[in-house]
Write a protein that holds these residues in place. Structure first.
Motif: not given
Length: 391
Positions: A114-117, A131-132, A136-137, A148-151
């Motif tokens: 879900n692109r959550d960090i 984190l929010p 942007l992804l 691998y969405n977040v390097d």
């Protein structure tokens, strides 16, 4: 019974430094040190001095490998591997099915589909900071595998010790762009506001140096900006002139123990994608404006050892615990393009000697670990092992 006179009823506020240090040493975790500093102004200064002293000690601490050894969602621990003793030290409460994309100040970072960090501290009973979402992804910026969405995720400070002032910086997406968020904010800030500047993509690493954020791309281009300025201006610095292929190289930025900003190049073998060699440059930075004056290739890094990979790139100077490993680079496998095509596992882990160009394996990879998430460096907090022993 003697009564305390009005003249010294606040005696407890002015504890001698030795007494306050002895008290702080008794605390179980870092959050208690922070709470101590909230009592009064004098205790705040005492806790700040204590934190500063311990942080200096921790900078000399030996990073350890955090290794998943078993598969499955129910596996809730990983092992800490000490490279000096060449053995596992203890288990750490971290799930084995998470791929971590950051390691700073003992905190780990991972992202989900879900692109959550999420930030998690395995040394503080698994304390997490959600984190929010990275809105942007969007479609075209995502990689085929959400792992691998977040390097890379890098923290400016320890959220436990500086809960109101830490900053989270992220390299993300297929374009490897940079966004950041400050403690307490509810949305991410991109360094490329219009999302139009190709000079501000394809980043490989970033760090904070002399109060400015420096980041380097896969082409060797260097940028810097002041993350605390009301309207930060991103300066694209003069290209250091590094020739590379985007597909088979990595770059890292790390501050040496002597206060130099080092650029580390990592070159891979064309056929195996294993590390072939490293080059290290001292980036000469203008003290007045933070701009790049030039670069000098180094054949020695003053006895330091560098640690690179998915972790926040770091240099360790006190190497009495490491035998014959000064002027070396300790590296883990972070070439994730290779994982997308042929997920062979975390094989490329070793030590590279800058002086003679030799390299050797650091950890014996096992075939059973083929499908496990990558191994990465982590620095346990200064009080972790003493509390583990006490328990």
């Amino acid at each position: 019974m003697a009564l305390i006179s009005n003249s010294n009823h606040n005696w407890w506020m002015n504890l001698p430094n030795l007494v306050s240090s002895l008290i702080l040493d008794k605390f179980v975790n870092s959050s208690q040190v922070v709470n101590f500093g909230l009592v009064c102004k004098q205790w705040h200064f005492a806790s700040e001095d204590y934190i500063h002293t311990k942080r200096n000690l921790q900078r000399k601490s030996l990073p350890m490998l955090l290794i998943p050894t078993k598969r499955g969602r129910k596996k809730k621990t990983r092992k800490l591997y000490c490279v000096n003793q060449e053995k596992f030290i203890c288990n750490v409460p971290v799930r084995s099915n998470k791929k971590f994309c950051g390691s700073s100040y003992g905190w780990l970072a991972y992202s989900d589909e879900n692109r959550d960090i999420t930030l998690v501290n395995p040394f503080q009973n698994g304390t997490t900071i959600q984190l929010p979402r990275l809105h942007l992804l969007s479609g075209k910026l995502m990689t085929p595998n959400y792992w691998y969405n977040v390097d890379k995720v890098v923290l400016s400070a320890d959220p436990t010790l500086y809960p109101q002032s830490y900053i989270v910086m992220v390299i993300f997406g297929a374009l490897k762009s940079i966004v950041y968020i400050k403690a307490g904010e509810e949305s991410w800030t991109p360094i490329d506001k219009e999302n139009l500047d190709w000079k501000l993509t394809l980043f490989s690493d970033l760090t904070i140096y002399r109060g400015l954020v420096y980041a380097v791309t896969l082409y060797g281009k260097l940028i810097c900006f002041n993350i605390n300025a009301p309207h930060e201006e991103v300066n694209v610095l003069r290209d250091p002139g590094i020739s590379r292929s985007i597909f088979i190289n990595k770059t890292y930025l790390v501050e040496s123990s002597r206060g130099e900003l080092l650029l580390v190049e990592r070159y891979y073998d064309d056929w195996t994608n294993w590390t072939k060699t490293f080059k290290v440059y001292n980036l000469l930075i203008d003290d007045r404006d933070g701009h790049l004056i030039g670069k000098v290739e180094l054949k020695s890094i003053g006895g330091d050892a560098l640690f690179v990979g998915y972790n926040c790139s770091m240099a360790i100077s006190d190497l009495n615990f490491l035998k014959n490993c000064r002027d070396s680079i300790y590296f883990t496998d972070d070439f994730h393009d290779h994982y997308l095509e042929e997920f062979y596992g975390d094989r490329d882990i070793g030590i590279f000697n800058i002086k003679d160009g030799s390299k050797k394996h650091l950890y014996a990879y096992k075939s059973s670990q083929k499908w496990l998430p990558p191994i990465l460096w982590i620095v346990p907090p200064f009080d972790f092992f003493s509390n583990t022993t006490q328990s």
